[in-house]
Design a protein around this motif. Structure first.
Motif, PDB file in Angstrom:
ATOM      1  N   UNK A   1       0.880  -1.158   0.000  1.00 18.43           N
ATOM      2  CA  UNK A   1       0.000   0.000   0.000  1.00 18.43           C
ATOM      3  C   UNK A   1       0.918   1.208   0.000  1.00 18.43           C
ATOM      4  N   UNK A   2       0.795   2.053  -0.972  1.00 16.31           N
ATOM      5  CA  UNK A   2       1.679   3.213  -1.052  1.00 16.31           C
ATOM      6  C   UNK A   2       3.107   2.763  -1.272  1.00 16.31           C
ATOM      7  N   UNK A   3       4.004   3.208  -0.396  1.00 16.34           N
ATOM      8  CA  UNK A   3       5.418   2.865  -0.515  1.00 16.34           C
ATOM      9  C   UNK A   3       5.786   1.698   0.397  1.00 16.34           C
ATOM     10  N   UNK A   4       4.803   0.933   0.858  1.00 16.16           N
ATOM     11  CA  UNK A   4       5.088  -0.192   1.741  1.00 16.16           C
ATOM     12  C   UNK A   4       4.719   0.140   3.170  1.00 16.16           C
ATOM     13  N   UNK A   5       5.085  -0.733   4.078  1.00 17.48           N
ATOM     14  CA  UNK A   5       4.710  -0.580   5.476  1.00 17.48           C
ATOM     15  C   UNK A   5       5.950  -0.499   6.342  1.00 17.48           C
ATOM     16  N   UNK A   6       5.915   0.344   7.347  1.00 20.69           N
ATOM     17  CA  UNK A   6       6.962   0.450   8.355  1.00 20.69           C
ATOM     18  C   UNK A   6       6.313   0.194   9.699  1.00 20.69           C
ATOM     19  N   UNK A   7       6.798  -0.815  10.412  1.00 18.95           N
ATOM     20  CA  UNK A   7       6.237  -1.165  11.706  1.00 18.95           C
ATOM     21  C   UNK A   7       6.872  -0.275  12.766  1.00 18.95           C
ATOM     22  N   UNK A   8       6.029   0.336  13.624  1.00 14.42           N
ATOM     23  CA  UNK A   8       6.516   1.188  14.709  1.00 14.42           C
ATOM     24  C   UNK A   8       5.902   0.732  16.020  1.00 14.42           C
ATOM     25  N   UNK A   9       6.633   0.965  17.090  1.00 19.62           N
ATOM     26  CA  UNK A   9       6.131   0.631  18.417  1.00 19.62           C
ATOM     27  C   UNK A   9       5.683   1.918  19.086  1.00 19.62           C
TER      28      UNK A   9
ATOM     29  N   UNK B   1     -15.417  -3.193  10.792  1.00 22.23           N
ATOM     30  CA  UNK B   1     -14.928  -4.309   9.981  1.00 22.23           C
ATOM     31  C   UNK B   1     -13.568  -4.058   9.349  1.00 22.23           C
ATOM     32  N   UNK B   2     -12.715  -3.296  10.046  1.00 26.91           N
ATOM     33  CA  UNK B   2     -11.370  -3.032   9.543  1.00 26.91           C
ATOM     34  C   UNK B   2     -10.362  -3.395  10.626  1.00 26.91           C
ATOM     35  N   UNK B   3      -9.109  -3.416  10.267  1.00 27.31           N
ATOM     36  CA  UNK B   3      -8.071  -3.747  11.238  1.00 27.31           C
ATOM     37  C   UNK B   3      -7.752  -2.531  12.104  1.00 27.31           C
ATOM     38  N   UNK B   4      -7.113  -2.796  13.224  1.00 18.74           N
ATOM     39  CA  UNK B   4      -6.675  -1.711  14.105  1.00 18.74           C
ATOM     40  C   UNK B   4      -5.707  -0.804  13.343  1.00 18.74           C
ATOM     41  N   UNK B   5      -4.784  -1.399  12.602  1.00 16.57           N
ATOM     42  CA  UNK B   5      -3.799  -0.617  11.860  1.00 16.57           C
ATOM     43  C   UNK B   5      -4.478   0.313  10.847  1.00 16.57           C
ATOM     44  N   UNK B   6      -5.507  -0.206  10.169  1.00 16.61           N
ATOM     45  CA  UNK B   6      -6.228   0.618   9.191  1.00 16.61           C
ATOM     46  C   UNK B   6      -6.927   1.797   9.882  1.00 16.61           C
ATOM     47  N   UNK B   7      -7.534   1.539  11.041  1.00 17.93           N
ATOM     48  CA  UNK B   7      -8.212   2.609  11.769  1.00 17.93           C
ATOM     49  C   UNK B   7      -7.219   3.669  12.235  1.00 17.93           C
ATOM     50  N   UNK B   8      -6.077   3.251  12.748  1.00 17.15           N
ATOM     51  CA  UNK B   8      -5.047   4.199  13.192  1.00 17.15           C
ATOM     52  C   UNK B   8      -4.527   4.997  12.002  1.00 17.15           C
ATOM     53  N   UNK B   9      -4.328   4.329  10.856  1.00 16.60           N
ATOM     54  CA  UNK B   9      -3.866   5.036   9.660  1.00 16.60           C
ATOM     55  C   UNK B   9      -4.882   6.078   9.213  1.00 16.60           C
TER      56      UNK B   9
END
Length: 102
Positions: free
Chosen positions: A57-65, A84-92
């Motif tokens: 998605x876009x330029x890829x994903x970077x995992x952050x803590x 009906x979406x993931x936590x990551x999608x909601x935060x994004x």
């Protein structure tokens, strides 16, 4: 090969030995033959349909803590599940909204 009616862990020792007898043979690789053209075409088509790894998605994903207060995280999970979406999608989506305001 016929499929056993019982699951392997439900079989007696004798039934299990009969069901897995084909795996005791040696040098079975010598009996392999090339796929027929139709089967080879189907295999190649199936391989093309499945890209490796996670979708970009876009330029890829970077995992952050990131530390988030427990009750805020619980509310986030509840809303994400409701939508009906993931936590990551909601935060994004939330970050996109905040960044669009500035």
């Amino acid at each position: 090969m016929t499929k056993p009616r019982k699951k392997y862990w439900q079989m007696t020792t004798k039934e299990l030995a009969a069901a897995t007898k084909e795996f005791d043979e040696e040098n079975v690789a010598e009996t392999f033959v090339p796929l027929p053209p139709q089967a080879e075409a189907a295999w190649k088509a199936a391989k093309r349909k499945r890209p490796r790894g996670r979708p970009r998605v876009g330029r890829g994903v970077k995992v952050v803590s990131v530390g988030i207060e427990a009750s805020l995280l619980a509310r986030t999970d509840t809303l994400a599940k409701k939508r009906g979406i993931s936590r990551a999608k909601l935060v994004a989506e939330g970050l996109e909204t905040v960044l669009a305001r500035n």
